[in-house]
Each structure stands twice: as C-alpha cells, then as structure tokens.
Design an enzyme around this catalytic site. Sequence first.
Site, mmCIF file in Angstrom:
data_model
loop_
_atom_site.group_PDB
_atom_site.id
_atom_site.type_symbol
_atom_site.label_atom_id
_atom_site.label_comp_id
_atom_site.label_asym_id
_atom_site.label_seq_id
_atom_site.Cartn_x
_atom_site.Cartn_y
_atom_site.Cartn_z
ATOM 1 N N ARG A 1 -1.146 59.678 -35.689
ATOM 2 C CA ARG A 1 -1.191 59.356 -37.115
ATOM 3 C C ARG A 1 -0.735 57.899 -37.237
ATOM 4 O O ARG A 1 0.283 57.522 -36.668
ATOM 5 C CB ARG A 1 -0.245 60.241 -37.915
ATOM 6 C CG ARG A 1 -0.471 61.718 -37.689
ATOM 7 C CD ARG A 1 -1.596 62.222 -38.550
ATOM 8 N NE ARG A 1 -1.688 63.668 -38.428
ATOM 9 C CZ ARG A 1 -2.825 64.300 -38.289
ATOM 10 N NH1 ARG A 1 -3.946 63.637 -38.262
ATOM 11 N NH2 ARG A 1 -2.853 65.600 -38.187
ATOM 12 N N GLU B 1 2.690 54.228 -21.653
ATOM 13 C CA GLU B 1 3.002 53.857 -20.269
ATOM 14 C C GLU B 1 1.769 53.186 -19.684
ATOM 15 O O GLU B 1 0.661 53.705 -19.813
ATOM 16 C CB GLU B 1 3.292 55.090 -19.409
ATOM 17 C CG GLU B 1 4.601 55.748 -19.658
ATOM 18 C CD GLU B 1 4.844 56.914 -18.715
ATOM 19 O OE1 GLU B 1 5.953 57.462 -18.773
ATOM 20 O OE2 GLU B 1 3.941 57.307 -17.933
#
Length: 162
Positions: A9, A118
């Site tokens: 979101r 990451e």
Amino acid sequence: MKLIHTCYRITDIDRSVAFYEALGFAEVSRIPLGDEAINVFMNIPGDGVRPRLELTYKFGVGAYDLGNGYGHIALAVDDLGAVLARLAEHGIEPEESRYSIEEDGLALVRDPDGYEIEIWRRWSRPSLLDSIRARVALGTRMRRRRRMRAARGRRAPASGRS
C-alpha cells in the site's frame, strides 16, 4: 504453485514509482479500481511476463501503519555496486545494517513508505544459507546430545554399581 507478486500500500504514486524505477523495476500497467484506488503493477525487465510488484494507492489515505508483521522483499542483482550507485543518483542510500555490503553482499534500503528492500549480490546468499544450515545442524546435534545425556541420567544405575 507459483508466487506471482507481492503488494504494498503506497501513499504517493509518483514518488513510489520513481523509487522502484531507480531500483530497476519498470511500470507494466495501472488499473483503476473504481473511485477507490489505483493499482500500479511493476516488474524487473527480464523477470518473466507477470508483474512481481503491485503498488496500491487508495485515495484519501495519507499514511499506513506498517506494523511489525511484514518483513521485506529481496532482490538478487549481478552488480550490487552499480545498483547502489544508481540509487545514490536518486538520493537513496543503504541503511546501517548488521550485514556488510562488501563481505555479505547485502544492502538494505527503504522505499518512500518505509518498506524494507534487501538487495543481494547474486550468489552471495547461498554462502549465507550454507552458514545458517550449518548452525542449525550443529544446534540439532547439540540438542540431541543433551537429550541423550539427560536420558542416561534418568536411568536407574546398573546392578552392582553405585
């Protein structure tokens, strides 16, 4: 079974799309959901035909509570240095981390809404996974030995022994 995408979101379409484009994603499509929301689908060029990332913008929502249940998405790149340089050109710097960019081949960045990404140097993760597997195996062996010692301690002494 196949994972097809993950959804975030977002609070600003242009800011989020610019961030993910700097990361290497390309916008595939935008789909309005009536007058409630817009879904922006993004993919990494060369990573198949299906979008891997869905960004959902809900009209009128200025912030989201990310909570503590969601972790991150992870990307593998051929040239971590080049990706970090491209991000730096857009003012995006890796966060401080317990991992080393040079030794572990891992950098952590956050998108405009605070989601963690990451970025792994390709092939650096298997060595880390091997290390984790070795630690798990060692822990399993140690727990087994403790259980065996405990079981021996609970047995009655053999006859003639004190």
